[in-house]
Design a protein around this motif. Structure first.
Motif, short mmCIF file in Angstrom:
data_model
loop_
_atom_site.label_atom_id
_atom_site.label_comp_id
_atom_site.label_asym_id
_atom_site.label_seq_id
_atom_site.Cartn_x
_atom_site.Cartn_y
_atom_site.Cartn_z
N ARG A 104 0.84 -1.21 0.00
CA ARG A 104 0.00 0.00 0.00
C ARG A 104 0.87 1.26 0.00
NH1 ARG A 104 -3.62 -2.16 4.94
NH2 ARG A 104 -4.99 -3.59 3.82
N ASP A 111 -8.51 11.32 -3.01
CA ASP A 111 -9.51 10.23 -3.02
C ASP A 111 -8.85 8.87 -3.19
OD1 ASP A 111 -11.41 12.16 -2.75
OD2 ASP A 111 -11.96 12.24 -4.88
N TYR A 112 -7.91 8.77 -4.12
CA TYR A 112 -7.32 7.45 -4.39
C TYR A 112 -6.34 7.02 -3.30
CZ TYR A 112 -9.53 6.69 -8.87
OH TYR A 112 -10.46 6.44 -9.84
N ARG A 155 -6.97 7.57 -0.21
CA ARG A 155 -7.90 7.04 0.79
C ARG A 155 -8.32 5.61 0.40
NH1 ARG A 155 -11.71 10.56 0.27
NH2 ARG A 155 -10.81 12.10 1.68
N LEU A 156 -8.56 5.37 -0.90
CA LEU A 156 -8.95 4.01 -1.33
C LEU A 156 -7.78 3.03 -1.20
CD1 LEU A 156 -11.01 4.89 -4.54
CD2 LEU A 156 -11.91 4.02 -2.38
N LYS A 188 -5.60 2.89 1.02
CA LYS A 188 -5.41 2.46 2.40
C LYS A 188 -6.16 1.16 2.70
CE LYS A 188 -4.54 7.02 4.35
NZ LYS A 188 -5.05 8.10 5.22
N GLY A 194 -6.68 -1.22 0.18
CA GLY A 194 -6.34 -2.24 -0.81
C GLY A 194 -5.88 -3.52 -0.12
N ARG A 234 -5.04 -5.18 -6.64
CA ARG A 234 -5.99 -4.08 -6.43
C ARG A 234 -5.27 -2.76 -6.21
NH1 ARG A 234 -11.24 -6.28 -3.11
NH2 ARG A 234 -11.75 -7.98 -4.52
N CYS A 235 -4.19 -2.78 -5.45
CA CYS A 235 -3.43 -1.55 -5.23
C CYS A 235 -2.88 -1.00 -6.55
CB CYS A 235 -2.30 -1.80 -4.24
SG CYS A 235 -2.85 -2.11 -2.56
N LEU A 289 -5.68 0.58 -8.58
CA LEU A 289 -6.05 1.90 -8.04
C LEU A 289 -5.03 2.94 -8.44
CD1 LEU A 289 -7.31 0.91 -4.48
CD2 LEU A 289 -8.68 1.89 -6.32
#
Length: 668
Positions: free
Chosen positions: A44, A112-113, A115-116, A118, A120, A125-126, A129
């Motif tokens: 992350r 925003d990304y 925050r997302l 964090k 993953g 997925r990370c 993103l």
């Protein structure tokens, strides 16, 4: 060079170049190695760092562009209006506003990304993103293609504008096209304005500089203006109107009475009246140009009446000149500069500054304290002092007169001592100056020193004749001998030390190289006349004693070995085949329990340290195998050991791979 008040602006890249710069920087400045087996927190942080770094790079580049471009409201009114005329203030502000909005959008996307990211839960997925975040940022920047291109054109045009200082002394040349404005500027300044025999040759403002009364002046050549309403004027004409409206200057309105410019005298007079409101509070000169073709006195009555209407206006001064023959050109320059200087001084006197200064000034006038009149006192010596007259033979002689009498400059040497103030004036000519308490070296010399010296010499001769110095001869001789011996010893010591220094750097020979046999030494001593019998006798006794000592030591060692063999017991001795016998091919057990070969070398270790702690040879072989297995990864990396430093890739691929093709972009 940019206009004064506008700082230089860095080039603005296109949208695609902007993306390449930022994304390449992200790739170079952030880590590039990630693995699925890493901790999820590390994965992350890896991708969050990529997103944050990209956002920071976009923010930095866009912020630099926004800070470089001037804010119109903060500029001088002339510069602000000029930029509005040239680039349209609304378009300019809109382009900068779009870049500012893009910067805020990119900041929000990154926020925003991050925050997302964090939350993953896998490398995949990370990574997705991160790709989405960078993709959205790139989309926002691609939409700024037009504002960036517009701002780059504005930057290029601003860099080509002349250096105009709105606050300095300025002469502003205006009038119809082709009336000789640029020719005049070329004559009085170092500028090189293009001059052609057709209208609107000058399409922008040109600046030249001249020096008058030790001051620097700037002369601005404006494009020609036609007599039509303000809203119908084009960009070229509006530059002249802007300069007339906002610059505090002396206005030089040029007219061509010969009408060779293509415009009638009536049209030129109408233009003057139409733009006359812009001349308010400015010294104005009507410059009649091309007088080599037509002068003001030669005009017909009707045309002269039109010109007189212009001349009779408030504060308008007429000057005639010809740029072709250069007649009156300097008069025009001088008249304009003088008028502007007088106007600036008058404006300062009329302003509030004069009152502020006068309020702070107080002139004190003395008031009489009584009725007694006190006349000024002038010393008598001053009143009687004769005025210097070069023709008077009894005049006071100056240093200049003395120099002329003594041979002139280069020959005469001024006497600095004649102005010295001393207690005794005769001291000025002393060859030796005073050194202490008004005395010099000569004052300390004894006048009877010669007689005293002769008396001393006679006394010495008398003592020598009486033998006063003869009684000390023996003592003196012994002292001399002792001094000679000390001198010889010192020389010898010095020679020895020098020899040691020489020997220090000599090639070292082995000890055996310098050995001499007893017979050789005996022979050399006999040749030298020395009896070697005692040396031979002593060497023989010493050799016998040393041989006996060595024999005794060998016997003791043999007895010690025999004692150790007898006390060892049956368990301590084993044959190579495992049989108990007394054969000489026996081995003694070491501390580790393994058989050790018997050695006669005293320097050999008692035990083999590599086998300490091992039960038997099988266990030792297994330990060696495990050790080699553990070293295999390091050997594959060609490392000498665990502490060997890691050498990274010398040539990173992204710096040497060349331009990217149309393939995948996973490397970002």
């Amino acid at each position: 060079m940019a206009t004064k008040g506008i700082k230089p602006i860095a080039p603005v890249p296109t949208a695609n170049d902007f993306l390449d710069i930022v994304l390449s920087k992200t790739q170079r400045k952030t880590p590039t190695v990630i693995h699925k087996n890493f901790k999820i927190s590390r994965i992350r942080n890896f991708y969050m760092r990529k997103v944050k770094f990209t956002q920071d790079s976009f923010d930095e580049k866009l912020g630099a562009i926004l800070n470089d471009f001037p804010i119109l409201d903060n500029l001088h009114p002339f510069l602000s209006s000029l930029l509005n005329v040239l680039y349209d203030k609304n378009h300019y502000k809109l382009a900068l506003g779009q870049l500012n909005t893009a910067r805020h959008l990119i900041d929000q996307i990154a926020k925003d990304y991050v925050r997302l990211l964090k939350f993953g839960d896998s490398l995949y997925r990370c990574k997705q993103l991160k790709k989405a975040a960078l993709g959205r940022m790139a989309t926002v920047m691609k939409r700024q293609k037009d504002p960036l291109a517009y701002l780059e054109q504005v930057r290029q045009h601003i860099s080509r504008l002349p250096t105009i200082d709105p606050n300095t002394r300025t002469l502003l040349v205006c009038g119809y096209p082709n009336v000789g404005k640029s020719s005049f500027v070329n004559k009085v300044t170092r500028a090189d304005v293009d001059v052609q025999p057709y209208a609107f040759t000058t399409k922008s403002l040109f600046v030249g500089h001249l020096d008058y009364k030790y001051l620097r002046w700037q002369v601005i050549d404006t494009p020609g203006v036609l007599d039509h309403p303000l809203e119908e004027m084009n960009t070229i004409e509006m530059q002249s109107i802007t300069a007339l409206a906002h610059l505090r200057s002396a206005v030089l309105y040029f007219m061509d009475l010969s009408e060779q410019c293509g415009y009638t005298i009536e049209a030129q007079c109408k233009l003057f009246h139409s733009i006359k409101p812009l001349f308010a509070n400015k010294p104005t000169l009507l410059v009649i140009n091309k007088i080599d073709v037509m002068r003001l006195e030669d005009l017909p009555a009707e045309s002269r009446a039109l010109v007189d209407q212009v001349v009779n206006g408030d504060g308008v001064k007429v000057v005639q000149a010809s740029c072709h023959t250069e007649e009156g050109v300097m008069d025009v320059r001088n008249a304009a500069c003088d008028a502007l200087l007088a106007h600036r001084v008058e404006a300062k006197l009329k302003g509030n500054k004069l009152n502020q200064v006068i309020n702070r000034i107080h002139v004190a006038m003395p008031k009489p304290r009584d009725s007694i009149k006190r006349e000024p006192f002038i010393p008598e010596a001053v009143l009687t002092k004769r005025k210097y007259d070069p023709e008077d033979p009894f005049r006071r002689r100056l240093e200049k007169d003395i120099e002329a009498e003594e041979g002139g400059a280069g020959v005469y040497n001024i006497d600095m001592r004649k102005h010295w103030i001393l207690s005794d004036p005769s001291w000025k000519d002393d060859p030796i100056p005073e050194i202490m308490d008004g005395k010099n070296v000569a004052d300390f010399i004894d006048p009877d020193i010669a007689e005293k010296l002769e008396a001393l010499e006679r006394e010495e001769e008398k003592l020598e004749a009486e033998g006063f110095y003869a009684s000390d001869d023996s003592m003196t001789d012994s002292d001399d001998e002792r001094e000679m011996e000390e001198l010889k010893a010192a020389k010898m010591h010095k020679a020895v030390s020098q020899q040691k220094k020489k020997m220090k750097n000599r090639p070292i020979m082995p000890r055996t190289a310098g050995l001499t046999t007893l017979s050789e030494m005996t022979e050399k001593l006999t040749k030298a006349g020395i009896d070697p019998s005692r040396i031979v006798e002593r060497a023989t006794l010493l050799a016998k004693a040393r041989g006996a000592e060595r024999k005794r030591k060998r016997d003791e060692e043999d007895e010690m070995d025999l004692d150790d063999g007898e006390e060892g017991g049956e368990d301590d001795w084993m044959d190579v085949d495992g049989d108990n016998d007394d054969s000489p091919r026996k081995k003694r057990k070491g501390v580790s329990g393994m058989a050790q070969p018997i050695t006669q070398n005293k320097r050999a270790p008692k035990t083999d340290r590599t086998t300490i702690g091992m039960r038997d040879s099988t266990q030792m072989a297994k330990a060696n195998k495990l050790r080699n297995f553990a070293q295999r990864p390091r050997n594959m990396l060609a490392k000498a050991g665990e502490s060997d430093r890691a050498i990274r890739v010398k040539m990173p691929k992204h710096l040497f791979a060349g331009k990217r093709g149309n393939g995948k972009t996973n490397r970002r």
